[in-house]
Structure formats: structure tokens, C-alpha cells
Design a protein around this motif. Structure first.
Motif, short mmCIF file in Angstrom:
data_model
loop_
_atom_site.label_atom_id
_atom_site.label_comp_id
_atom_site.label_asym_id
_atom_site.label_seq_id
_atom_site.Cartn_x
_atom_site.Cartn_y
_atom_site.Cartn_z
N GLY A 153 40.82 38.73 -15.12
CA GLY A 153 40.71 37.29 -15.13
C GLY A 153 40.07 36.68 -13.90
O GLY A 153 39.97 35.46 -13.77
N GLU A 154 39.60 37.51 -12.98
CA GLU A 154 38.98 37.02 -11.74
C GLU A 154 37.70 36.24 -12.06
O GLU A 154 36.94 36.60 -12.95
N THR A 155 37.48 35.15 -11.31
CA THR A 155 36.28 34.32 -11.50
C THR A 155 35.59 34.10 -10.16
O THR A 155 36.12 34.42 -9.10
N LEU A 178 45.31 34.18 -7.88
CA LEU A 178 45.38 35.62 -8.05
C LEU A 178 46.52 36.24 -7.26
O LEU A 178 47.13 37.22 -7.69
N ARG A 179 46.84 35.67 -6.09
CA ARG A 179 47.98 36.20 -5.34
C ARG A 179 49.27 36.00 -6.12
O ARG A 179 50.14 36.87 -6.12
N GLU A 204 45.22 40.88 -0.17
CA GLU A 204 44.89 41.47 -1.48
C GLU A 204 43.97 40.60 -2.33
O GLU A 204 43.11 41.11 -3.02
N ALA A 205 44.16 39.29 -2.31
CA ALA A 205 43.31 38.40 -3.09
C ALA A 205 43.07 37.12 -2.30
O ALA A 205 43.94 36.68 -1.55
N LEU A 260 41.25 43.06 -2.88
CA LEU A 260 40.84 43.67 -4.13
C LEU A 260 39.81 42.79 -4.83
O LEU A 260 39.86 41.56 -4.74
N ILE A 261 38.88 43.42 -5.53
CA ILE A 261 37.99 42.71 -6.44
C ILE A 261 38.11 43.33 -7.82
O ILE A 261 38.55 44.47 -7.96
#
Length: 556
Positions: free
Chosen positions: A378-380, A340-341, A334-335, A373-374
Motif C-alpha cells: 500500500g506504499e505510495t 506506514l509506521r 522503518e518508514a 523499508l521500501i
């Protein structure tokens, strides 16, 4: 009436295998509609189970309708032939109850055409008293019914097995669309009547004992996504609580069938196909899965699963998959980053991912599929760096095993944009913009494209954004569906109707802000979901559900 359309329907019906007697006209006639093609409808266990349930009831005849194939749509419009049932080629508008099974938000775009071909006015308020009673059911009906609420007289909030036994006697007494009958039906558990004032949120209904109702491929046909196997539901729901996953919350509490009940269904499925597809949100959590798999092999069958949970995979599982002829197995990290996980509560680490990959490689599974997932909140770019590092680590293991056996397999990375869904902890979170999703996709495609034996695919960002609008929208969206169905770009359609798509999709929602889907209550406490959202923001893990747990409120 078009002879070509009639011949196509009769051909399909003749090619099917089922132990049901032909549907006959009863006191109540039910049209069960799946708003997508026959190919997809006949792979949907909920659709097949409801069809069978109705036809086993005294005084009821239920027939199936699906979205016609593109060439048949043209023929319908050219000839003026109305939408016809698969079983007896009877027009949709002649049935007492027209029930739609809604499983995917993007299928809402097919509703205007189906009502048009069915000769039923699009909105419930525009229909005469002689029109059929209409009902919406399926997953989307207890996720967020508001975007399509104005199209239906009734919405079934929850699982069919828990709602239909109380609804059916009332329909047998009267399937009239009059106000008095709608008021009466609104008092039944799990029945939402959108045209009436809402006194309190409608409570989701769920089946406590899965053994009491079979759920499998009751009709077998080659013309379907899983036409080479018989599907059997093993369990429903998931205990792990991944914070992005709607199924993990709207199907609470997680429930399992006994192994005897599953094998009874498998035995029926083996009369159709050797290959047995085990359907579960978390097949690795099934406590008797090894005994179940061995029992299927002992009966001369083979085992198929959609994907495997990384932290429960064993060498025994891999051996069964190899013996069953699996050429590709799917895992869902997933990440790519541990940060992120942890945020999504996946509860797996890189070591576990690589251990699972090693098990599959040692078990001589030739191809591997990974889901990621993308666009998570807060993803960087640093998270994408870790994803690319993970892919390289996986690839090294896979290539080493491939060289040892003299054949290099493939790794496929399936990349999907995160869509914030109702009744999940991330229902308050914004969705990434199309510009951001495209930029991430471009970067990943460039990096992965240089790796031999690794391929990558992406869900369309625009399709994902439309899904987000349909999943988070309110009743205003019903007026937009006919225009969206033409393929016109959603920003133009929303702007024309003076609806702020940006506000629906790309802003964080406030804690106490009323949400469109709160016309229903799935049983999970709102405050607990909000706390889980805060846990996402700081990466705090929450343990899985256990028997007797009362944390989220479902089992209180």
C-alpha cells in the motif's frame, strides 16, 4: 590433499582464543556447518553456543566447518581436497552427524557447494545407509524449512537449548539413517523428518529460562565481523510486534536474562575484550539496562549495541555510548510516513524520532544511521514525500549540533526492500516488483544525493526478491538451488523448472490458503496473525506483549 588448505585452517584455529578443550573423538562425532564464511560464522552466537554445548557433553566431539574463502574453493576443486574441519582438518563425510546452522535465506545458495565439497550426495534420498545423518537447525529451520527439507534427514524446529538435550541421548544410542531410527527420532519434541508423512505440524520448541544456558562469544578471533568485541545475549524476542518482523513472532514470548546472568557472561567476555556487545532485538526494553551499562563501565569495559529503539532512548544511554567511543549510532524509524509506521505497528511518531535525534546530537555522537523499508504493501509516493521531509528535519538538527561543536557529522540512510516473511502478519501480503523497487530507489537516490552530509545505500532489489522466493517457497526450490548458486537470474531458472515466481512473490495470499511453511507450528495462532494483517491494512495499533498476555496464543 592441499597443503595450502591445511595451513589456512591450522592458522585460523591457532589464532582463536577459547576456554574449551580441543575437540576429541567421542561416541558421537558432530560436524557443525555454517553455510557462509568464517568471518560471518564466528559472529553467530547460535553457532558458537551449539558448538560449545556439544563439546561439553560426555561422549561427544564437535568440530566446525565453514564455507571456504573464494580462493580456497578454487584450491579445493583443483586439488580434490574434501571439506575439512577447522579443529582437526577431518573430512566432513567422516562424521556421524552433520548439522547445519541456517540463519539467512540467501545462504541456501551455498548448500550445493558444501555438500559437493563434503562428498555427501546433495539430496537425502540419494545417500547410502553409511552416509552421515544430516540435520538443519537455526532460525530458517523454524521459519520455513521446506525449500531445503529434501536435503536433510532431520530439521530442528525451535531453539537448540530446548531440543538438543532430548535429541542427544537418542543420537548417542543410534545415529543411523535407517527408516526405523528416523521414525523414532520424529517422535521427539521439535524434530521434523521431511522424508516421513506429516501427521501434524511440528511444534516449535523454546527455552523458557534463558539464565539456564549462556549465549556469548565463546571463541574469540580477530578475523570476524565483531572481532574487536565480545558479544553477550541479553534477551531473546521482542514485545513490540512490528508486523513485518519475523524475529518478533518466531521468538515469542519475549524473554530476558537476569542482570546477574548477563554480568556473569560479560565478566567472561572481558577476559577477551574490553568492548562488550549487548545482543538483543530490543535492548531498550531491558528493565535493568542502565545498571547493566554502568556495571560494564565500572569493570573497565565499554558498551556496544547494534541499534536503539527510538521511544526508549534516554540521555543516560547516549552518555554511555559516547563514553564507550561510539562514532555512529543507528535508529530504525522503518518508514517515513506516520501512516506506514502505524500500519507496521511501529508505535512511534515523528516527534519521538526527532527527540531521539536531538538526544544523540546533544550527546555529541558524530554520525547517525537510519534504517528504512521500501515496498511496504500500500506504499505510495506520498509516503516517500514524508520520508524525505523527515530526513531534512533530521539533517537540520544534526547540522546545527555539528556547527556548534565545530564538526559536521554524517547521516547515512540504509534502504532495504520489504520482504514478506512466514509467520508474520504480512505473510499474506505481496512483495513489490523489481520495477517498483528500482523506481523508488531512483527517486530517493536523486533526492538524497543533493543533500550535503547525507549518504544513502540500497540493498539490491534482485537479491531481496530472491530472498523472498527462498523464504516463501516450497520443496520444489531444492532442485533450483544448484542453478541459482551459479548466479543465473532467478526468473530464467524458475521458468526453466515451470515454477511461477510471480505467484510466489507478487500476489496476495488468501486467508485460508495452505501455506508451504505450515508443516511447522511456531505457536502463534493463525487467526490472530490474520487479524493483525487486517490491522495493518487500516493502520490500527496493537499494544506490545505483557506478562500473562494470551492474545496470540503462544503463552496459553
Amino acid at each position: 590433499m592441499s597443503r595450502k588448505i591445511l595451513e589456512n585452517l591450522r592458522r585460523r584455529h591457532a589464532a582463536e582464543t577459547t576456554d574449551l578443550q580441543p575437540a576429541t573423538a567421542g561416541k558421537l562425532t558432530v560436524a557443525l556447518v555454517y553455510p557462509n564464511t568464517y568471518h560471518q560464522a564466528m559472529s553467530n552466537l547460535g553457532f558458537l553456543s551449539v558448538h560449545r554445548w556439544f563439546n561439553l557433553q560426555d561422549g561427544v566431539g564437535c568440530e566446525r566447518f565453514v564455507l571456504p574463502d573464494p580462493e580456497d574453493i578454487v584450491e579445493h576443486q583443483r586439488s580434490g581436497t574434501p571439506l575439512l574441519s577447522i579443529e582437526t582438518q577431518r573430512p566432513l563425510a567422516e562424521f556421524d552427524l552433520v548439522a547445519f546452522s541456517l540463519s539467512f535465506e540467501n545462504d541456501y545458495l551455498h548448500l550445493p557447494l558444501l555438500f559437493e565439497l563434503g562428498r555427501i550426495p546433495y539430496k537425502a534420498a540419494d545417500r547410502s545407509s553409511s552416509a552421515p545423518l544430516t540435520l538443519a537447525g537455526g532460525v530458517c529451520a523454524f521459519l520455513n524449512p521446506e525449500p531445503f527439507a529434501e536435503l536433510f534427514d532431520l530439521v530442528a524446529v525451535g531453539e537448540a537449548e530446548a531440543i538438543l538435550p532430548e535429541l542427544l541421548p537418542q543420537l548417542l544410542a543410534s545415529a543411523d539413517r535407517c527408516s526405523e531410527n528416523l521414525h523414532h527420532l520424529s517422535t521427539l519434541p521439535g524434530i521434523y523428518v521431511p522424508s516421513l508423512p506429516l501427521v501434524a505440524p511440528v511444534q516449535r520448541q523454546w527455552l523458557a529460562d534463558l539464565d539456564s544456558a549462556d549465549c556469548r562469544s565463546f571463541i574469540s578471533t580477530a578475523d570476524t565481523e565483531f572481532g574487536d568485541m565480545a558479544l553477550t545475549e541479553v534477551s531473546r524476542g521482542c514485545a513490540h510486534g512490528c508486523r513485518f518482523c519475523a524475529a518478533g513472532f518466531i521468538y515469542r514470548p519475549p524473554r530476558e536474562r537476569s542482570i546477574d546472568a548477563v554480568l556473569r557472561q560479560v565478566d567472561a567476555g572481558l577476559c577477551q575484550h574490553t568492548r562488550q556487545g549487548l545482543v538483543s532485538a530490543a535492548i531498550g526494553d531491558y528493565p535493568q539496562r542502565e545498571a547493566l551499562q554502568q556495571a560494564i563501565l565500572h569493570r573497565g569495559g565499554s558498551v556496544s549495541v547494534a541499534s536503539l529503539r527510538i521511544d526508549t532512548l534516554t540521555a543516560a544511554d547516549v552518555a554511555v555510548l559516547k563514553q564507550s567511543g561510539h562514532k555512529t549510532v543507528a535508529l530504525a524509524p522503518e518508514a517515513g510516513s506516520q501512516r506506514l509506521r502505524d500500519a507496521i505497528n511501529k508505535q512511534i511518531d515523528t516527534e519521538q524520532i526527532l527527540h531521539a535525534v536531538n538526544l544523540l546530537a546533544a550527546g555529541e555522537i558524530p554520525n547517525l544511521k537510519l534504517y528504512v523499508l521500501i515496498g511496504l504493501p500500500g506504499e505510495t509516493d506520498a509516503d516517500h514525500d514524508e520520508l524525505l521531509l523527515l530526513i531534512n528535519q533530521v539533517r537540520s538538527i544534526w547540522l546545527e549540533a555539528g556547527r556548534a561543536r565545530g564538526r559536521l557529522g554524517q547521516i547515512h540512510l540504509s534502504v532495504n526492500p520489504f520482504v514478506p516473511k512466514p509467520f508474520t502478519p504480512l505473510q499474506w501480503a505481496p512483495m513489490a516488483t523489481e520495477v517498483r523497487l528500482k523506481a523508488v530507489s531512483k527517486r530517493l537516490r536523486s533526492a538524497i544525493g543533493r543533500l550535503p552530509n547525507v549518504t544513502i545505500s540500497f540493498e539490491s532489489p534482485r537479491a531481496a526478491l530472491l530472498q523472498g522466493l527462498l523464504s516463501r517457497g516450497d520443496r520444489r526450490l531444492a532442485d533450483l538451488l544448484p542453478e541459482l548458486a551459479t548466479g543465473e537470474r532467478y526468473p530464467l531458472v524458475f521458468r526453466r523448472h515451470d515454477i511461477d515466481a510471480e505467484a510466489i512473490l507478487h500476489r496476495p495470499y488468501a486467508q485460508h490458503e495452505p501455506l508451504p511453511w505450515e508443516s511447522i507450528d511456531i505457536g502463534v495462532e493463525r487467526d490472530w496473525l490474520w487479524q493483525e494483517y487486517q490491522n495493518y491494512c487500516v493502520g490500527t495499533l496493537t499494544p506490545p506483549c505483557v506478562a500473562g498476555c494470551t492474545r496470540c496464543g503462544t503463552c496459553v
